[in-house]
Design a protein around this motif. Structure first.
Motif, PDB file in Angstrom:
ATOM      1  N   LYS A  76       5.478  -5.093   3.688  1.00 56.95           N
ATOM      2  CA  LYS A  76       4.039  -5.107   3.438  1.00 56.95           C
ATOM      3  C   LYS A  76       4.000  -6.157   1.964  1.00 56.95           C
ATOM      4  O   LYS A  76       3.137  -6.817   1.874  1.00 56.95           O
ATOM      5  CB  LYS A  76       3.150  -4.214   3.303  1.00 56.95           C
ATOM      6  CG  LYS A  76       1.849  -3.966   3.174  1.00 56.95           C
ATOM      7  CD  LYS A  76       1.355  -2.652   3.276  1.00 56.95           C
ATOM      8  CE  LYS A  76      -0.429  -2.888   3.138  1.00 56.95           C
ATOM      9  NZ  LYS A  76      -0.945  -1.458   3.401  1.00 56.95           N
ATOM     10  N   TYR A  77       4.797  -5.489   0.913  1.00 54.83           N
ATOM     11  CA  TYR A  77       4.900  -6.090  -0.463  1.00 54.83           C
ATOM     12  C   TYR A  77       5.962  -7.090  -0.510  1.00 54.83           C
ATOM     13  O   TYR A  77       7.006  -6.880   0.134  1.00 54.83           O
ATOM     14  CB  TYR A  77       4.684  -4.797  -1.450  1.00 54.83           C
ATOM     15  CG  TYR A  77       3.867  -4.104  -0.893  1.00 54.83           C
ATOM     16  CD1 TYR A  77       2.418  -4.333  -1.273  1.00 54.83           C
ATOM     17  CD2 TYR A  77       3.830  -2.683  -0.546  1.00 54.83           C
ATOM     18  CE1 TYR A  77       1.326  -3.441  -0.904  1.00 54.83           C
ATOM     19  CE2 TYR A  77       2.856  -1.704  -0.293  1.00 54.83           C
ATOM     20  CZ  TYR A  77       1.657  -2.148  -0.462  1.00 54.83           C
ATOM     21  OH  TYR A  77       0.444  -1.224   0.018  1.00 54.83           O
ATOM     22  N   TYR A  78       5.891  -7.799  -1.537  1.00 54.55           N
ATOM     23  CA  TYR A  78       6.726  -9.100  -1.712  1.00 54.55           C
ATOM     24  C   TYR A  78       7.416  -9.018  -3.118  1.00 54.55           C
ATOM     25  O   TYR A  78       6.784  -8.296  -3.915  1.00 54.55           O
ATOM     26  CB  TYR A  78       6.072 -10.348  -1.354  1.00 54.55           C
ATOM     27  CG  TYR A  78       4.762 -10.845  -2.193  1.00 54.55           C
ATOM     28  CD1 TYR A  78       5.295 -11.319  -3.425  1.00 54.55           C
ATOM     29  CD2 TYR A  78       3.724 -10.317  -1.748  1.00 54.55           C
ATOM     30  CE1 TYR A  78       3.836 -11.591  -4.312  1.00 54.55           C
ATOM     31  CE2 TYR A  78       2.701 -10.692  -2.289  1.00 54.55           C
ATOM     32  CZ  TYR A  78       2.613 -11.214  -3.570  1.00 54.55           C
ATOM     33  OH  TYR A  78       1.613 -11.391  -4.329  1.00 54.55           O
ATOM     34  N   ALA A  82      11.989   2.393 -10.024  1.00 51.48           N
ATOM     35  CA  ALA A  82      11.821   3.504  -9.249  1.00 51.48           C
ATOM     36  C   ALA A  82      12.059   2.879  -7.621  1.00 51.48           C
ATOM     37  O   ALA A  82      12.346   1.851  -7.503  1.00 51.48           O
ATOM     38  CB  ALA A  82      10.470   3.449  -9.129  1.00 51.48           C
ATOM     39  N   TYR A  83      12.161   3.909  -6.805  1.00 45.07           N
ATOM     40  CA  TYR A  83      12.663   3.557  -5.446  1.00 45.07           C
ATOM     41  C   TYR A  83      11.609   4.262  -4.730  1.00 45.07           C
ATOM     42  O   TYR A  83      11.231   5.667  -4.505  1.00 45.07           O
ATOM     43  CB  TYR A  83      13.993   4.091  -5.033  1.00 45.07           C
ATOM     44  CG  TYR A  83      14.552   3.837  -3.855  1.00 45.07           C
ATOM     45  CD1 TYR A  83      14.725   2.455  -3.333  1.00 45.07           C
ATOM     46  CD2 TYR A  83      14.775   4.735  -2.552  1.00 45.07           C
ATOM     47  CE1 TYR A  83      15.279   2.203  -2.285  1.00 45.07           C
ATOM     48  CE2 TYR A  83      15.110   4.354  -1.453  1.00 45.07           C
ATOM     49  CZ  TYR A  83      15.509   3.198  -1.230  1.00 45.07           C
ATOM     50  OH  TYR A  83      15.843   2.673   0.115  1.00 45.07           O
ATOM     51  N   VAL A  84      10.617   3.440  -3.958  1.00 47.68           N
ATOM     52  CA  VAL A  84       9.614   4.107  -3.437  1.00 47.68           C
ATOM     53  C   VAL A  84       9.174   3.706  -1.766  1.00 47.68           C
ATOM     54  O   VAL A  84       9.498   2.290  -1.717  1.00 47.68           O
ATOM     55  CB  VAL A  84       8.338   3.855  -4.085  1.00 47.68           C
ATOM     56  CG1 VAL A  84       6.879   4.517  -3.896  1.00 47.68           C
ATOM     57  CG2 VAL A  84       8.457   4.138  -5.710  1.00 47.68           C
ATOM     58  N   SER A  85       8.474   4.555  -1.103  1.00 48.96           N
ATOM     59  CA  SER A  85       8.483   4.209   0.101  1.00 48.96           C
ATOM     60  C   SER A  85       7.271   3.338   0.425  1.00 48.96           C
ATOM     61  O   SER A  85       6.156   3.656  -0.670  1.00 48.96           O
ATOM     62  CB  SER A  85       8.353   5.543   1.127  1.00 48.96           C
ATOM     63  OG  SER A  85       6.939   6.263   0.587  1.00 48.96           O
ATOM     64  N   GLU A  86       6.955   2.667   1.496  1.00 48.11           N
ATOM     65  CA  GLU A  86       5.804   1.789   1.569  1.00 48.11           C
ATOM     66  C   GLU A  86       4.620   2.389   1.630  1.00 48.11           C
ATOM     67  O   GLU A  86       3.451   2.191   1.024  1.00 48.11           O
ATOM     68  CB  GLU A  86       5.861   0.833   2.755  1.00 48.11           C
ATOM     69  CG  GLU A  86       5.050  -0.010   2.790  1.00 48.11           C
ATOM     70  CD  GLU A  86       5.322  -1.280   4.286  1.00 48.11           C
ATOM     71  OE1 GLU A  86       5.905  -2.333   3.739  1.00 48.11           O
ATOM     72  OE2 GLU A  86       4.759  -0.951   5.318  1.00 48.11           O
ATOM     73  N   GLN A  87       4.619   3.765   2.324  1.00 43.27           N
ATOM     74  CA  GLN A  87       3.471   4.629   2.504  1.00 43.27           C
ATOM     75  C   GLN A  87       3.069   4.847   1.307  1.00 43.27           C
ATOM     76  O   GLN A  87       1.705   5.557   1.267  1.00 43.27           O
ATOM     77  CB  GLN A  87       3.807   5.828   3.485  1.00 43.27           C
ATOM     78  CG  GLN A  87       4.543   6.747   2.711  1.00 43.27           C
ATOM     79  CD  GLN A  87       5.138   8.026   3.983  1.00 43.27           C
ATOM     80  OE1 GLN A  87       5.578   7.602   4.779  1.00 43.27           O
ATOM     81  NE2 GLN A  87       4.748   9.287   3.358  1.00 43.27           N
TER      82      GLN A  87
END
Length: 108
Positions: free
Chosen positions: A7-9, A68-73
């Motif tokens: 979703k993000y680029y 940071a390592y983050v899930s799309e949700q």
């Protein structure tokens, strides 16, 4: 095989839905690709699904800069128009313009 679309680029400014930090996307994994130890360290009730994109961010909060390592949700786009001040941004991206950071190089 399931095909995931991020979703993000790269270069986009995002913020965490629940925690007070924001950052710039510098890499995307189509699904969880960190260690099992990292995954299990998240409280079970807050643990994100593995089968979604996960984003590597040059992140900042009021106290520090970090990766940071983050899930799309757990992310939302940041439309504040404010730049991120992470000291490593210049290694990957050009100056902040029109709400995002352009890459210094072309990807294949």
């Amino acid at each position: 095989m399931m095909k995931m679309r991020a979703k993000y680029y790269l270069g986009q400014v995002v913020r965490h839905r629940k925690h007070p930090f924001r950052g710039v996307v510098f890499d995307v994994d189509p699904e969880f690709a960190n260690t099992e130890e990292w995954y299990q360290s998240i409280p079970e009730e807050a643990r994100p699904a593995r089968d979604q994109p996960f984003y590597h961010l040059l992140a900042e909060n009021d106290q520090s800069y970090y990766v940071a390592y983050v899930s799309e949700q757990n992310l939302v786009a940041d439309y504040s128009g404010e730049p991120v001040d992470h000291p490593d941004l210049g290694e990957l991206f050009g100056p902040f313009e029109d709400g995002y950071y352009p890459l210094h190089f072309q990807l294949n």
